[in-house]
Write a protein that holds these residues in place. Structure first.
Motif, PDB file in Angstrom:
ATOM      1  N   ILE A   1      15.282 -28.863 -38.212  1.00  0.00           N
ATOM      2  CA  ILE A   1      16.562 -28.761 -37.612  1.00  0.00           C
ATOM      3  C   ILE A   1      17.467 -28.392 -38.839  1.00  0.00           C
TER       4      ILE A   1
ATOM      5  N   ASP B   1      28.958 -30.358 -34.600  1.00  0.00           N
ATOM      6  CA  ASP B   1      28.624 -31.576 -33.708  1.00  0.00           C
ATOM      7  C   ASP B   1      27.991 -30.101 -32.772  1.00  0.00           C
ATOM      8  N   ARG B   2      26.869 -29.489 -33.694  1.00  0.00           N
ATOM      9  CA  ARG B   2      25.534 -29.538 -33.142  1.00  0.00           C
ATOM     10  C   ARG B   2      24.788 -29.467 -33.822  1.00  0.00           C
ATOM     11  N   THR B   3      23.477 -29.736 -33.109  1.00  0.00           N
ATOM     12  CA  THR B   3      22.618 -30.348 -33.959  1.00  0.00           C
ATOM     13  C   THR B   3      21.430 -29.217 -32.979  1.00  0.00           C
TER      14      THR B   3
ATOM     15  N   LYS C   1      22.112 -28.780 -38.494  1.00  0.00           N
ATOM     16  CA  LYS C   1      23.355 -29.845 -38.355  1.00  0.00           C
ATOM     17  C   LYS C   1      24.587 -28.570 -38.579  1.00  0.00           C
ATOM     18  N   MET C   2      24.965 -28.814 -37.891  1.00  0.00           N
ATOM     19  CA  MET C   2      26.304 -27.931 -38.300  1.00  0.00           C
ATOM     20  C   MET C   2      27.829 -28.478 -37.339  1.00  0.00           C
TER      21      MET C   2
ATOM     22  N   ASN D   1      21.056 -30.130 -28.945  1.00  0.00           N
ATOM     23  CA  ASN D   1      22.768 -31.016 -28.352  1.00  0.00           C
ATOM     24  C   ASN D   1      21.224 -31.826 -27.572  1.00  0.00           C
TER      25      ASN D   1
ATOM     26  N   LEU E   1      23.822 -21.816 -33.280  1.00  0.00           N
ATOM     27  CA  LEU E   1      25.111 -22.803 -33.984  1.00  0.00           C
ATOM     28  C   LEU E   1      26.317 -22.676 -33.537  1.00  0.00           C
TER      29      LEU E   1
ATOM     30  N   ALA F   1      25.930 -25.252 -43.115  1.00  0.00           N
ATOM     31  CA  ALA F   1      24.805 -26.432 -42.233  1.00  0.00           C
ATOM     32  C   ALA F   1      24.027 -26.861 -42.843  1.00  0.00           C
ATOM     33  N   GLN F   2      23.863 -28.074 -42.707  1.00  0.00           N
ATOM     34  CA  GLN F   2      22.705 -28.595 -43.355  1.00  0.00           C
ATOM     35  C   GLN F   2      21.296 -28.967 -43.092  1.00  0.00           C
TER      36      GLN F   2
END
Length: 83
Positions: free
Chosen positions: A25, A30-32, A27-28, A45, A73, A13-14
């Motif tokens: 935050i 399609d999920r934030t 992000k991985m 999301n 996640l 993830a970022q």
């Protein structure tokens, strides 16, 4: 509690830290997910989700329960032996 950046990056993830907002935050795919330090709700999301335990800062690191981060996640996490 686990360090958000280390665990999230370990699974690809970022992670972005917004110091002014005290928000992390993650992000991985399609999920934030966004977690505000001390808040009892996360945004996943775009939808609010209550947290069992708010994110905290410890030694300069954003910390969350592993189960909370995993679920945000899209992964399943189970407690072992009541831990």
């Amino acid at each position: 509690m686990v360090p958000v950046r280390e665990i999230a990056q370990a699974v690809g993830a970022q992670v972005v830290w917004e110091a002014d907002a005290q928000r992390v935050i993650v992000k991985m795919a399609d999920r934030t997910a966004a977690f505000v330090i001390g808040a009892e709700e996360a945004t996943v999301n775009g939808q609010g989700q209550p947290l069992e335990s708010a994110a905290v800062l410890k030694a300069g690191r954003a910390m969350l329960p592993l189960k909370t981060l995993a679920e945000a996640l899209g992964a399943a996490a189970e407690e072992a032996n009541g831990m």
